[in-house]
Design a protein around this motif. Structure first.
Motif, PDB file in Angstrom:
ATOM      1  N   ILE A   1      11.508 -27.223 -39.991  1.00 45.88           N
ATOM      2  CA  ILE A   1      11.397 -27.356 -41.450  1.00 45.88           C
ATOM      3  C   ILE A   1       9.968 -27.055 -41.894  1.00 45.88           C
ATOM      4  CG2 ILE A   1      11.470 -29.013 -43.356  1.00 45.88           C
ATOM      5  CD1 ILE A   1      13.879 -30.285 -42.020  1.00 45.88           C
ATOM      6  N   SER A   2       8.986 -27.536 -41.120  1.00 49.90           N
ATOM      7  CA  SER A   2       7.584 -27.259 -41.459  1.00 49.90           C
ATOM      8  C   SER A   2       7.290 -25.758 -41.385  1.00 49.90           C
ATOM      9  CB  SER A   2       6.645 -28.018 -40.516  1.00 49.90           C
ATOM     10  OG  SER A   2       6.812 -29.405 -40.656  1.00 49.90           O
ATOM     11  N   GLY A   3       7.922 -25.080 -40.427  1.00 46.34           N
ATOM     12  CA  GLY A   3       7.656 -23.650 -40.251  1.00 46.34           C
ATOM     13  C   GLY A   3       8.765 -22.759 -40.761  1.00 46.34           C
ATOM     14  N   ILE A   4       9.505 -23.233 -41.771  1.00 46.47           N
ATOM     15  CA  ILE A   4      10.670 -22.493 -42.260  1.00 46.47           C
ATOM     16  C   ILE A   4      10.287 -21.117 -42.781  1.00 46.47           C
ATOM     17  CG2 ILE A   4      10.546 -23.482 -44.582  1.00 46.47           C
ATOM     18  CD1 ILE A   4      13.757 -22.719 -42.563  1.00 46.47           C
ATOM     19  N   LYS A   5       9.089 -20.995 -43.354  1.00 48.09           N
ATOM     20  CA  LYS A   5       8.673 -19.706 -43.908  1.00 48.09           C
ATOM     21  C   LYS A   5       8.557 -18.653 -42.810  1.00 48.09           C
ATOM     22  CE  LYS A   5       5.279 -17.707 -47.098  1.00 48.09           C
ATOM     23  NZ  LYS A   5       4.059 -17.982 -47.914  1.00 48.09           N
ATOM     24  N   ILE A   6       7.998 -19.058 -41.666  1.00 49.08           N
ATOM     25  CA  ILE A   6       7.863 -18.130 -40.530  1.00 49.08           C
ATOM     26  C   ILE A   6       9.236 -17.694 -40.040  1.00 49.08           C
ATOM     27  CG2 ILE A   6       7.046 -17.896 -38.152  1.00 49.08           C
ATOM     28  CD1 ILE A   6       4.826 -17.882 -40.200  1.00 49.08           C
ATOM     29  N   LEU A   7      10.152 -18.656 -39.948  1.00 50.95           N
ATOM     30  CA  LEU A   7      11.500 -18.324 -39.468  1.00 50.95           C
ATOM     31  C   LEU A   7      12.179 -17.316 -40.387  1.00 50.95           C
ATOM     32  CD1 LEU A   7      12.868 -21.839 -38.403  1.00 50.95           C
ATOM     33  CD2 LEU A   7      11.643 -20.156 -37.031  1.00 50.95           C
ATOM     34  N   GLN A   8      11.999 -17.493 -41.701  1.00 51.32           N
ATOM     35  CA  GLN A   8      12.635 -16.581 -42.638  1.00 51.32           C
ATOM     36  C   GLN A   8      11.937 -15.231 -42.686  1.00 51.32           C
ATOM     37  OE1 GLN A   8      12.974 -18.626 -46.396  1.00 51.32           O
ATOM     38  NE2 GLN A   8      14.581 -19.997 -45.652  1.00 51.32           N
ATOM     39  N   ILE A   9      10.618 -15.227 -42.525  1.00 52.67           N
ATOM     40  CA  ILE A   9       9.880 -13.950 -42.505  1.00 52.67           C
ATOM     41  C   ILE A   9      10.365 -13.064 -41.370  1.00 52.67           C
ATOM     42  CG2 ILE A   9       7.621 -12.936 -41.982  1.00 52.67           C
ATOM     43  CD1 ILE A   9       6.367 -15.190 -43.642  1.00 52.67           C
ATOM     44  N   PHE A  10      10.584 -13.697 -40.195  1.00 55.64           N
ATOM     45  CA  PHE A  10      10.989 -12.912 -39.028  1.00 55.64           C
ATOM     46  C   PHE A  10      12.503 -12.961 -38.788  1.00 55.64           C
ATOM     47  CE2 PHE A  10       6.504 -13.730 -38.271  1.00 55.64           C
ATOM     48  CZ  PHE A  10       6.052 -12.502 -37.818  1.00 55.64           C
ATOM     49  N   ALA A  11      13.230 -13.444 -39.796  1.00 51.06           N
ATOM     50  CA  ALA A  11      14.697 -13.455 -39.733  1.00 51.06           C
ATOM     51  C   ALA A  11      15.212 -14.120 -38.467  1.00 51.06           C
ATOM     52  CB  ALA A  11      15.242 -12.026 -39.842  1.00 51.06           C
ATOM     53  N   ARG A  12      14.699 -15.312 -38.192  1.00 53.08           N
ATOM     54  CA  ARG A  12      15.078 -16.036 -36.983  1.00 53.08           C
ATOM     55  C   ARG A  12      16.075 -17.171 -37.270  1.00 53.08           C
ATOM     56  NH1 ARG A  12      14.484 -14.449 -32.008  1.00 53.08           N
ATOM     57  NH2 ARG A  12      14.354 -16.642 -31.389  1.00 53.08           N
ATOM     58  N   GLU A  13      16.716 -17.134 -38.439  1.00 55.01           N
ATOM     59  CA  GLU A  13      17.592 -18.239 -38.812  1.00 55.01           C
ATOM     60  C   GLU A  13      18.741 -18.427 -37.812  1.00 55.01           C
ATOM     61  OE1 GLU A  13      16.156 -16.515 -42.823  1.00 55.01           O
ATOM     62  OE2 GLU A  13      16.673 -15.779 -40.810  1.00 55.01           O
ATOM     63  N   GLU A  14      19.397 -17.338 -37.447  1.00 60.24           N
ATOM     64  CA  GLU A  14      20.553 -17.436 -36.554  1.00 60.24           C
ATOM     65  C   GLU A  14      20.162 -17.952 -35.183  1.00 60.24           C
ATOM     66  OE1 GLU A  14      23.799 -17.122 -37.107  1.00 60.24           O
ATOM     67  OE2 GLU A  14      23.280 -16.916 -39.228  1.00 60.24           O
ATOM     68  N   GLN A  15      19.036 -17.433 -34.649  1.00 56.53           N
ATOM     69  CA  GLN A  15      18.581 -17.867 -33.319  1.00 56.53           C
ATOM     70  C   GLN A  15      18.215 -19.354 -33.317  1.00 56.53           C
ATOM     71  OE1 GLN A  15      17.687 -15.190 -34.957  1.00 56.53           O
ATOM     72  NE2 GLN A  15      17.666 -13.378 -33.622  1.00 56.53           N
ATOM     73  N   GLU A  16      17.507 -19.773 -34.368  1.00 56.50           N
ATOM     74  CA  GLU A  16      17.117 -21.184 -34.440  1.00 56.50           C
ATOM     75  C   GLU A  16      18.339 -22.067 -34.673  1.00 56.50           C
ATOM     76  OE1 GLU A  16      14.134 -22.423 -33.789  1.00 56.50           O
ATOM     77  OE2 GLU A  16      13.476 -20.377 -33.347  1.00 56.50           O
ATOM     78  N   TYR A  17      19.313 -21.541 -35.392  1.00 57.87           N
ATOM     79  CA  TYR A  17      20.564 -22.272 -35.601  1.00 57.87           C
ATOM     80  C   TYR A  17      21.271 -22.495 -34.263  1.00 57.87           C
ATOM     81  CZ  TYR A  17      25.421 -23.096 -36.994  1.00 57.87           C
ATOM     82  OH  TYR A  17      26.690 -23.614 -37.123  1.00 57.87           O
ATOM     83  N   ASP A  18      21.285 -21.470 -33.424  1.00 56.84           N
ATOM     84  CA  ASP A  18      21.910 -21.596 -32.098  1.00 56.84           C
ATOM     85  C   ASP A  18      21.154 -22.602 -31.225  1.00 56.84           C
ATOM     86  OD1 ASP A  18      23.847 -19.744 -32.761  1.00 56.84           O
ATOM     87  OD2 ASP A  18      22.760 -18.036 -31.907  1.00 56.84           O
ATOM     88  N   LEU A  19      19.817 -22.576 -31.306  1.00 58.89           N
ATOM     89  CA  LEU A  19      19.026 -23.546 -30.551  1.00 58.89           C
ATOM     90  C   LEU A  19      19.308 -24.968 -31.019  1.00 58.89           C
ATOM     91  CD1 LEU A  19      15.541 -21.774 -30.296  1.00 58.89           C
ATOM     92  CD2 LEU A  19      17.102 -22.290 -28.417  1.00 58.89           C
ATOM     93  N   PHE A  20      19.414 -25.119 -32.347  1.00 60.30           N
ATOM     94  CA  PHE A  20      19.690 -26.442 -32.896  1.00 60.30           C
ATOM     95  C   PHE A  20      21.066 -26.943 -32.439  1.00 60.30           C
ATOM     96  CE2 PHE A  20      21.547 -29.164 -36.181  1.00 60.30           C
ATOM     97  CZ  PHE A  20      20.611 -30.194 -36.197  1.00 60.30           C
TER      98      PHE A  20
END
Length: 592
Positions: free
Chosen positions: A213-232
């Protein structure tokens, strides 16, 4: 978590330590203990009254006396309910009071930790310790320790009465007891391991969510939402499995207890009825009913003890984790006795060596001096050691060797609070709390009035900007100041530094990520707040460097050049000149 904590199902050392926190609440503590003991004995009254009612009045058909017994039973029941309510209320009050005190102590303790401790610690894990683990500690008092003692006392008293009433029926219950005890032992052993795993997965889950959540901007900049979702999902699945283990063990244990309890009651009824028929003893009818009630009383506490033992174990694990932090001595030495008042701001670094990680030097014996009221700039590539100098001046870290002095006094001789109160820092990455602009400026210092803040804002040219916001100085900037632009946050940081009236001002690349309009305001603010006080600027913008009295050039933890802007440009092939030609001349052309 220490081995001592994780290796014990019931840690008396931890209990004794927790009990020390009951001292301010001794009256409540003693009442809860007394209520737990009284409830154990009250449990005997109703079965004994039932036996008397059956044998003395029901068989004898004495309706009036039987009614009287029933009234007594009803009165006893109401009294027991009232005592149970009082016990529940005051035990929870005691538990919440204790965790409040421990939580305050823990937070105060963490406020004093070195930066090095936080460099190596997960924020999510620390939050888990301060919030969720604290609630588990409260359960030790509200739903664990005292009730377990009460249940054990109830078991011993019931067994004593049963032995006195009928030895044969008691032996039947005793034959089943080892099965229950062994099942309880296996259950507790399995649950201890399961709950340690649960706490670990909860901490991992909290840490993961907090960081993402703190680094949400980085995740969205690099389009890592799906990967982080899988990790979660994977972490959440592990968390679910750890909890399912506890449910599995509970399900098996409760089923075993229910089966054995029902079988025991059947055996008691059969044996008691057989004795009554053979001996033609009608008084055994009341004894059988009493034994049925006592058998349920014996097995119910065992089942409840196991359940409460789970909460107690989780509380023990949590207490061990919290006390591990409380026992951590990661402090900057604060043995200085001098109070830093009215500092002139003369700074001296003499052969200072420093390393964040042992064996990996960051500063290699640097030496320099800053005269009082002087503004110096420190330049160099990333990792050269510029920000490290500021960290050491504030004593966020301890130097390996050398000395740092302010006004010819070693900074270790100053008290830590007074030293830091005389040094203000404006960082490149400004941190604002989810609070009003006023509170972010004063940091809730009651000695700084709102009128003082407004006057200071006008003096450095930021009053107009703040006043244009909804609610002005009382505008809530939300978490991390997300309602403001980076330039606006920077202006707030300048005002925060200015109202603290520091003797030494440090600007750590404070204008590196702001727009041109904000930069003009910041340049005006810089001129105002550096006036008459020692200032150190981690330089990024050309205008700041040119106005510095002296520039210190660093490379790989060493000072390679020192001089004014003009003096350093005159050095043929010099480090600063090369840096200027590559970076600053390009910046100058863009701004022209």
């Amino acid at each position: 978590m220490s081995k001592d904590t994780s290796g014990k199902a019931f840690d008396f050392k931890l209990i004794r330590r927790l009990v020390t926190y009951t001292k301010p609440y001794r009256a409540t503590y003693y009442f809860v203990v007394a209520a737990a003991i009284l409830l154990a004995f009250l449990a005997l009254v109703r079965p004994l009254l039932v036996k008397s009612g059956v044998n003395d009045y029901m068989i004898e058909k004495d309706e009036k006396s039987l009614l009287f017994i029933c009234v007594i039973m009803l009165g006893t029941l109401f009294f027991e309910v009232a005592m149970q309510w009082a016990y529940n209320y005051f035990s929870n009050l005691l538990g919440q009071s204790i965790i409040r005190d421990v939580r305050v102590k823990l937070f105060k303790h963490m406020l004093r930790f070195k930066m090095k401790y936080y460099d190596k610690s997960s924020v999510g894990v620390l939050v888990t310790r301060a919030v969720q683990d604290m609630e588990r500690i409260g359960e030790i008092f509200s739903n664990g320790f005292f009730e377990i003692i009460s249940d054990f006392l109830k078991i011993f008293v019931v067994i004593g009465v049963m032995l006195y009433a009928n030895l044969k029926l008691t032996l039947i219950v005793f034959c089943v007891f080892p099965i229950i005890l062994y099942a309880t032992y296996l259950f507790q052993k399995a649950m201890k391991k399961a709950f340690i795993e649960v706490r670990k997965e909860v901490a991992n889950l909290n840490s993961f969510v907090q960081e993402r959540i703190s680094g949400i901007k980085i995740l969205q900049i690099f389009a890592r939402e799906e990967q982080e979702y899988d990790l979660f999902k994977a972490i959440n699945e592990r968390h679910k499995k750890s909890w399912i283990s506890t449910v599995w063990y509970n399900s098996i244990f409760l089923a075993v207890i229910e089966l054995v309890s029902s079988a025991t009651i059947g055996l008691v009824v059969y044996q008691g009825a057989t004795q009554a028929i053979k001996n033609d003893d009608p008084d055994l009818a009341g004894t059988i009913v009493m034994f049925i009630m006592f058998t349920q009383m014996l097995f119910r506490p065992l089942r409840q003890i196991a359940e409460k033992f789970n909460g107690l174990q989780m509380g023990m694990v949590a207490a061990g984790r919290v006390f591990d932090i409380l026992d951590t001595q990661s402090y900057i030495d604060d043995s200085g006795t001098k109070v830093a008042t009215d500092l002139e701001g003369a700074i001296s670094f003499d052969k200072v060596h420093f390393e964040y990680v042992e064996g990996e030097a960051v500063l290699h014996g640097i030496s320099f001096e800053v005269n009082k009221g002087e503004t110096i700039a420190i330049v160099g590539a990333t990792g050269a050691g510029k920000s490290t100098i500021i960290n050491l001046l504030n004593r966020f870290y301890e130097i390996k060797s050398g000395t740092i002095k302010i006004d010819n006094v070693d900074i270790e001789e100053y008290t830590l609070t007074s030293l830091r109160s005389k040094i203000a820092i404006v960082l490149q990455d400004v941190f604002l709390f989810a609070d009003s602009i006023l509170n972010n400026i004063t940091l809730n210092d009651t000695t700084i009035r709102e009128e003082d803040v407004i006057a200071a804002a006008k003096a450095i040219g930021v009053h107009e900007f703040i006043n244009s916001l909804p609610d002005g100085y009382h505008y809530n900037v939300k978490e991390r100041g997300t309602m403001l632009s980076s330039g606006q946050r920077q202006l707030i940081a300048f005002l925060r530094a200015y109202v603290s009236n520091p003797s030494i001002l440090i600007l750590d690349e404070a204008t590196s990520s702001v727009d041109s309009y904000s930069e003009k305001l910041i340049q005006l603010a810089t001129e105002k707040i550096t006036e008459g006080r020692t200032s150190i600027v981690i330089a990024h913008r050309l205008a700041t460097i040119k106005k510095a009295s002296k520039i210190i050039v660093m490379d790989a933890g060493k000072i390679v050049e020192t001089g004014t802007h003009e003096e350093l440009l005159d050095i043929e092939g010099g480090y600063y000149r090369n840096l200027y030609e590559v970076q600053f001349m390009a910046e100058e052309k863009m701004s022209s």
